[in-house]
Design a protein around this motif. Structure first.
Motif, PDB file in Angstrom:
ATOM      1  N   ALA A 168      -3.519  21.190  14.631  1.00  0.00           N
ATOM      2  CA  ALA A 168      -3.516  21.031  15.973  1.00  0.00           C
ATOM      3  C   ALA A 168      -2.328  20.267  16.821  1.00  0.00           C
ATOM      4  N   ALA A 169      -2.052  19.229  15.891  1.00  0.00           N
ATOM      5  CA  ALA A 169      -0.809  18.210  16.455  1.00  0.00           C
ATOM      6  C   ALA A 169       0.451  18.828  16.043  1.00  0.00           C
ATOM      7  N   LEU A 170       0.720  19.446  15.020  1.00  0.00           N
ATOM      8  CA  LEU A 170       1.880  20.099  14.581  1.00  0.00           C
ATOM      9  C   LEU A 170       2.188  21.221  15.458  1.00  0.00           C
ATOM     10  N   GLU A 171       1.101  22.102  15.671  1.00  0.00           N
ATOM     11  CA  GLU A 171       1.355  23.445  16.560  1.00  0.00           C
ATOM     12  C   GLU A 171       1.707  22.913  17.861  1.00  0.00           C
ATOM     13  N   ALA A 172       1.205  21.990  18.331  1.00  0.00           N
ATOM     14  CA  ALA A 172       1.330  21.304  19.788  1.00  0.00           C
ATOM     15  C   ALA A 172       3.008  20.938  19.853  1.00  0.00           C
ATOM     16  N   ASN A 173       3.448  20.843  18.939  1.00  0.00           N
ATOM     17  CA  ASN A 173       4.840  20.242  18.927  1.00  0.00           C
ATOM     18  C   ASN A 173       5.786  21.431  18.133  1.00  0.00           C
ATOM     19  N   GLY A 174       5.450  22.648  18.100  1.00  0.00           N
ATOM     20  CA  GLY A 174       6.379  23.539  17.874  1.00  0.00           C
ATOM     21  C   GLY A 174       6.523  23.867  16.510  1.00  0.00           C
ATOM     22  N   PHE A 221       2.354  16.794   5.347  1.00  0.00           N
ATOM     23  CA  PHE A 221       2.498  17.893   6.174  1.00  0.00           C
ATOM     24  C   PHE A 221       3.785  17.743   7.225  1.00  0.00           C
ATOM     25  N   VAL A 222       3.963  16.384   7.547  1.00  0.00           N
ATOM     26  CA  VAL A 222       4.911  16.228   8.543  1.00  0.00           C
ATOM     27  C   VAL A 222       6.594  16.440   7.723  1.00  0.00           C
ATOM     28  N   ALA A 223       6.593  15.958   6.358  1.00  0.00           N
ATOM     29  CA  ALA A 223       7.719  16.234   5.603  1.00  0.00           C
ATOM     30  C   ALA A 223       7.923  17.766   5.433  1.00  0.00           C
ATOM     31  N   ALA A 224       6.921  18.527   5.473  1.00  0.00           N
ATOM     32  CA  ALA A 224       7.075  19.943   5.155  1.00  0.00           C
ATOM     33  C   ALA A 224       7.418  20.534   6.581  1.00  0.00           C
ATOM     34  N   ALA A 225       7.385  20.001   7.732  1.00  0.00           N
ATOM     35  CA  ALA A 225       7.513  20.567   8.868  1.00  0.00           C
ATOM     36  C   ALA A 225       9.249  20.606   8.773  1.00  0.00           C
ATOM     37  N   PHE A 226       9.916  19.576   8.289  1.00  0.00           N
ATOM     38  CA  PHE A 226      11.181  19.617   8.568  1.00  0.00           C
ATOM     39  C   PHE A 226      11.879  20.251   7.118  1.00  0.00           C
ATOM     40  N   ALA A 227      11.136  20.705   6.361  1.00  0.00           N
ATOM     41  CA  ALA A 227      11.779  21.225   5.057  1.00  0.00           C
ATOM     42  C   ALA A 227      12.298  22.875   5.385  1.00  0.00           C
ATOM     43  N   ASP A 246       0.766  -0.967   0.142  1.00  0.00           N
ATOM     44  CA  ASP A 246      -0.009  -0.029   0.149  1.00  0.00           C
ATOM     45  C   ASP A 246       0.689   1.262  -0.029  1.00  0.00           C
ATOM     46  N   PRO A 247       0.767   2.221  -1.005  1.00  0.00           N
ATOM     47  CA  PRO A 247       1.510   3.265  -1.011  1.00  0.00           C
ATOM     48  C   PRO A 247       1.237   4.270   0.152  1.00  0.00           C
ATOM     49  N   SER A 248      -0.005   4.150   0.513  1.00  0.00           N
ATOM     50  CA  SER A 248      -0.487   5.197   1.631  1.00  0.00           C
ATOM     51  C   SER A 248       0.477   4.610   3.025  1.00  0.00           C
ATOM     52  N   SER A 249       0.571   3.164   3.032  1.00  0.00           N
ATOM     53  CA  SER A 249       1.327   2.809   4.254  1.00  0.00           C
ATOM     54  C   SER A 249       2.813   3.225   3.933  1.00  0.00           C
ATOM     55  N   ALA A 250       3.452   2.974   2.921  1.00  0.00           N
ATOM     56  CA  ALA A 250       4.818   3.303   2.507  1.00  0.00           C
ATOM     57  C   ALA A 250       5.081   4.754   2.763  1.00  0.00           C
ATOM     58  N   ALA A 251       4.133   5.784   2.739  1.00  0.00           N
ATOM     59  CA  ALA A 251       4.165   7.206   2.758  1.00  0.00           C
ATOM     60  C   ALA A 251       4.987   7.459   4.317  1.00  0.00           C
ATOM     61  N   PHE A 252       4.701   6.670   5.321  1.00  0.00           N
ATOM     62  CA  PHE A 252       5.334   7.162   6.632  1.00  0.00           C
ATOM     63  C   PHE A 252       6.759   6.814   6.590  1.00  0.00           C
ATOM     64  N   TRP A 253       7.125   5.688   5.974  1.00  0.00           N
ATOM     65  CA  TRP A 253       8.561   5.529   5.907  1.00  0.00           C
ATOM     66  C   TRP A 253       9.297   6.264   4.953  1.00  0.00           C
ATOM     67  N   MET A 254       8.648   6.650   3.727  1.00  0.00           N
ATOM     68  CA  MET A 254       9.293   7.515   3.083  1.00  0.00           C
ATOM     69  C   MET A 254       9.658   8.895   3.858  1.00  0.00           C
ATOM     70  N   VAL A 255       8.684   9.184   4.276  1.00  0.00           N
ATOM     71  CA  VAL A 255       8.972  10.595   5.039  1.00  0.00           C
ATOM     72  C   VAL A 255       9.807  10.367   6.162  1.00  0.00           C
ATOM     73  N   ALA A 256       9.752   9.301   6.848  1.00  0.00           N
ATOM     74  CA  ALA A 256      10.658   9.386   8.006  1.00  0.00           C
ATOM     75  C   ALA A 256      12.190   9.099   7.494  1.00  0.00           C
ATOM     76  N   ALA A 257      12.369   8.000   6.485  1.00  0.00           N
ATOM     77  CA  ALA A 257      13.578   8.090   6.005  1.00  0.00           C
ATOM     78  C   ALA A 257      14.160   9.468   5.441  1.00  0.00           C
ATOM     79  N   SER A 258      13.489  10.244   4.978  1.00  0.00           N
ATOM     80  CA  SER A 258      13.628  11.410   4.280  1.00  0.00           C
ATOM     81  C   SER A 258      14.311  12.542   5.357  1.00  0.00           C
ATOM     82  N   ILE A 259      13.503  12.443   6.494  1.00  0.00           N
ATOM     83  CA  ILE A 259      14.015  13.666   7.619  1.00  0.00           C
ATOM     84  C   ILE A 259      14.669  13.476   8.505  1.00  0.00           C
ATOM     85  N   VAL A 260      14.812  11.841   8.892  1.00  0.00           N
ATOM     86  CA  VAL A 260      15.789  11.550  10.010  1.00  0.00           C
ATOM     87  C   VAL A 260      17.433  11.310   9.474  1.00  0.00           C
ATOM     88  N   PRO A 261      18.205  12.205  10.018  1.00  0.00           N
ATOM     89  CA  PRO A 261      19.605  11.873   9.677  1.00  0.00           C
ATOM     90  C   PRO A 261      20.331  10.507   9.454  1.00  0.00           C
TER      91      PRO A 261
END
Length: 445
Positions: free
Chosen positions: A363-369, A332-338, A244-259
């Motif tokens: 709300a979730a993103l704002e709660a985390n800065g 939106f999460v990927a955008a938070a680290f761009a 499922d590409p929708s499930s793969a999405a989370f790992w695509m973003v995670a691997a992109s943002i975590v050094p």
């Protein structure tokens, strides 16, 4: 099926680079449709790689209640013995759809042209979602529908037999509405046409044709015209469900943002009507390589290697929206680290998902800065330039699996721990998500 039990909170175990290979669950859209169409074919169909989350199991239970025999073998292959188009039986009790909007809307279409009556119920989240966009065309085909106020569940569909073929132009881009009408058309004499001004995911068309339905897709002046000749005879199939590409999405973003991250996600479906997030992430500078590109069961598939990259904010093209509608929370999460700001609009549909995903993610993103601006049809997100976000907040998931998983990913690169109020809903689409997080991060969560 409903998540009435006490919530399961989760604290994201902080920064960790991700490395390794994983296989994501089978595509949810294809899993639902493979069960429904196999149940309408005469003979034995086999489905390999079926997503065994709660939403798909709700579809399996409903098809069993209407006469199909559905068994999971010890080999993990599902065998379905169908009743034939027109052969659905009257279910003895209400069909509990849990949290699954796809199951509900598509099965309403199936029932609409059979001489049976079915009552649909669901959990609190599903019962808040409006069903009018499906009931309108099904009523035009002759089905009688009694719904709770606001066209919500519980809802009863009394099928029409024979139903009436219609030409229906989709007022909103929705694969669920298109699919509901096409499924109703299977047992409707004559030709039913769906006109789609904006293309949406085309799994139903591909799979209906694969099962032997008479179906054509043409480009007309008002958009794609999908014509289906009713009283179809479907032939049993062997189906391999891509990841499922929708499930793969989370790992695509995670691997992109975590050094330091380097992850291979195996067997990902890359149907062009679903691959919008890959396009958007690449526009932002993501390092995503397709390995071993192949076609499985009419669907393009590849293994995706994703490595950490410096992301830049973009204006997400509106025409990508239909092909990544479920992936916006991850985007939106990927955008938070761009670097700079990302403007993601054209996605009003997010307001009527399992939660209002625009409001919930803001709300979730704002709660985390993270600084955001909310629009009627999306968000503008101001990125950290690759630095850790502040974190430290608690995320209200609103019973929405994608909010829970997206913000878990955000917590992987945060200065302070991010807490998710309830991860129980993740079982609807990705039961192994948190185990795979442990595998990739090399530590127990």
């Amino acid at each position: 099926m409903a998540h009435s039990s006490s919530p399961t909170p989760f604290t994201v175990p902080g920064p960790a680079r991700l490395a390794g290979r994983i296989r994501v669950p089978g595509d949810k859209s294809i899993s639902h449709r493979s069960l429904m169409l196999s149940a309408l074919a005469v003979g034995e169909s086999r489905v390999e790689g079926l997503l065994e989350g709660e939403d798909v199991l709700a579809t399996a239970a409903a098809m069993r209640a209407m006469g199909a025999t559905i068994e999971r073998g010890d080999d993990g292959i599902w065998r379905i013995y169908g009743v034939g188009v027109g052969g659905l039986l009257q279910p003895c009790q209400a069909l509990d759809m849990g949290n699954s909007g796809t199951s509900t809307r598509l099965l309403m279409g199936l029932v609409a042209s059979h001489p049976i009556t079915a009552t649909f119920t669901g959990d609190a989240s599903l019962s808040a979602r409006p069903m009018a966009r499906v009931t309108v065309p099904l009523a035009q085909m002759g089905a009688s529908i009694e719904a709770s106020p606001g066209t919500r569940l519980p809802l009863m569909v009394r099928g029409a037999c024979p139903a009436v073929p219609i030409d229906y132009e989709l007022p909103v881009a929705s694969a669920q509405v298109k699919s509901a009408v096409l499924l109703a058309a299977l047992n409707t004499p004559g030709i039913t046409r769906v006109i789609e001004p904006v293309p949406t995911r085309d799994h139903s068309e591909r799979m209906l044709a694969g099962f032997g339905a008479q179906l054509t897709v043409e480009q007309g002046p008002r958009g794609r015209v999908i014509s289906l000749t009713g009283e179809a005879e479907l032939k049993p199939q062997s189906i391999v469900v891509p990841g499922d590409p929708s499930s793969a999405a989370f790992w695509m973003v995670a691997a992109s943002i975590v050094p330091g991250s380097d992850v291979v996600i195996e067997n990902v479906g890359l149907n062009p009507t679903r691959a919008g997030l890959v396009t958007a992430l690449r526009m932002m500078g993501a390092d995503i390589t397709e390995l071993d590109a192949r076609v499985v069961g009419g669907e393009p598939v590849a293994d995706l290697r994703v490595r950490h990259a410096t992301l830049a904010g973009i204006v997400v093209p509106h025409d990508l929206a239909p092909s990544m509608i479920d992936e916006y929370p991850a985007l939106f999460v990927a955008a938070a680290f761009a670097e700079g700001k990302t403007v993601a609009r054209g996605a009003e549909e997010l307001r009527v998902k399992e939660s209002d995903r625009i409001a919930a993610m803001r709300a979730a993103l704002e709660a985390n800065g993270v600084t955001t601006e909310e629009h009627e049809d999306g968000l503008t997100v101001h990125g950290s330039g690759g630095e850790k976000i502040a974190g430290g907040g608690t995320v209200a998931t609103k019973l929405d699996h994608r909010i829970a998983m997206s913000m878990t990913v955000a917590g992987l690169h945060a200065r302070n721990a991010v807490t998710i109020d309830d991860i129980a809903p993740v079982a609807t689409s990705y039961p192994a998500f948190y185990q795979q997080l442990e595998t990739l991060s090399g530590r127990a969560a």
